[in-house]
Design a protein around this motif. Structure first.
Motif, mmCIF file in Angstrom:
data_model
loop_
_atom_site.group_PDB
_atom_site.id
_atom_site.type_symbol
_atom_site.label_atom_id
_atom_site.label_comp_id
_atom_site.label_asym_id
_atom_site.label_seq_id
_atom_site.Cartn_x
_atom_site.Cartn_y
_atom_site.Cartn_z
ATOM 1 N N LEU A 253 -6.278 -12.890 -5.610
ATOM 2 C CA LEU A 253 -6.313 -11.630 -4.587
ATOM 3 C C LEU A 253 -5.792 -12.338 -3.492
ATOM 4 O O LEU A 253 -6.216 -13.244 -2.824
ATOM 5 C CB LEU A 253 -7.828 -11.129 -4.524
ATOM 6 N N ASP A 254 -4.845 -11.273 -2.665
ATOM 7 C CA ASP A 254 -4.067 -11.734 -1.583
ATOM 8 C C ASP A 254 -3.202 -12.970 -1.303
ATOM 9 O O ASP A 254 -3.223 -13.583 -0.339
ATOM 10 C CB ASP A 254 -5.192 -11.765 -0.435
ATOM 11 N N PRO B 33 -6.749 -4.224 -9.299
ATOM 12 C CA PRO B 33 -7.356 -3.232 -8.301
ATOM 13 C C PRO B 33 -6.818 -1.910 -8.252
ATOM 14 O O PRO B 33 -7.424 -0.788 -7.770
ATOM 15 C CB PRO B 33 -7.493 -3.942 -7.021
ATOM 16 N N HIS B 34 -5.329 -1.666 -8.397
ATOM 17 C CA HIS B 34 -4.615 -0.612 -8.191
ATOM 18 C C HIS B 34 -4.015 0.108 -9.511
ATOM 19 O O HIS B 34 -3.296 0.726 -9.455
ATOM 20 C CB HIS B 34 -3.949 -0.602 -6.877
ATOM 21 N N SER C 258 -3.250 -6.313 2.353
ATOM 22 C CA SER C 258 -4.156 -6.934 1.519
ATOM 23 C C SER C 258 -4.688 -6.141 0.427
ATOM 24 O O SER C 258 -4.503 -5.010 0.436
ATOM 25 C CB SER C 258 -5.466 -7.480 2.640
ATOM 26 N N GLY C 259 -5.614 -6.876 -0.434
ATOM 27 C CA GLY C 259 -6.136 -6.242 -1.442
ATOM 28 C C GLY C 259 -5.348 -6.134 -2.820
ATOM 29 O O GLY C 259 -5.764 -5.438 -3.773
ATOM 30 N N HIS C 260 -4.254 -6.770 -2.881
ATOM 31 C CA HIS C 260 -3.513 -6.851 -4.067
ATOM 32 C C HIS C 260 -3.583 -8.360 -4.748
ATOM 33 O O HIS C 260 -3.662 -9.152 -4.158
ATOM 34 C CB HIS C 260 -2.005 -6.527 -3.775
ATOM 35 N N ASN D 82 1.016 -1.178 0.010
ATOM 36 C CA ASN D 82 0.139 -0.026 -0.051
ATOM 37 C C ASN D 82 0.943 1.257 0.042
ATOM 38 O O ASN D 82 0.560 2.400 -0.680
ATOM 39 C CB ASN D 82 -0.905 0.146 1.009
#
Length: 148
Positions: free
Chosen positions: A79-80, A99-100, A59-61, A29
């Motif tokens: 994911l994760d 997601p990013h 988390s979230g990657h 992050n």
């Protein structure tokens, strides 16, 4: 005599696979400094046979290939989840965190020579157009590619 033969076989085996490196790329992050949504390192120059392990430190990657050298398969992690690839063809891999992506979470792996540079130059602008924040991050990574 048998010992010498076994020693020769061992030397050949360890010479060809013993020097492969396992790279670790953190999915973060916040990276070192103030960079948000980043891979660290975001650029690596690997060698044939090396493995690259993507580690979701936050988390979230996840990670997905966008450009791969000819002969390599496209890849995408869950994911994760930690995810490992082995690089077996020369060329450049351009990848991103789905997601990013709009936040500029992209990375580059160069394996040996950048023999797929033409394909990369054709496809990279399409990916860059989806980056809303920090598109210059992708430009800086692509500028690190070593060409001959």
């Amino acid at each position: 005599m048998l010992f010498k033969g076994m020693l020769v076989v061992w030397f050949i085996f360890t010479s060809s696979v013993g020097f492969a490196k396992d790279w670790q790329i953190q999915m973060l992050n916040y990276g070192s400094g103030t960079e948000g949504m980043t891979f660290e390192p975001a650029f690596i120059h690997a060698q044939l046979g090396d493995s690259i392990t993507f580690v979701p430190s936050h988390s979230g990657h996840n990670v997905q290939s966008y450009v791969v050298p000819e002969g390599e398969s496209q890849w995408k992690s869950a994911l994760d989840q930690t995810y490992t690839i082995q690089v077996n063809q020369e060329g450049v891999h351009l990848y991103y965190c789905p997601p990013h992506l709009m936040m500029g979470m992209v990375g580059v792996i160069q394996v040996g020579d950048a023999i797929n540079l033409d394909a990369l130059q054709q496809k990279a602008p399409r990916l860059r157009s989806k980056v809303a924040l920090k598109p210059e991050r992708m430009d800086a990574l692509l500028e690190q590619i070593v060409t001959q």
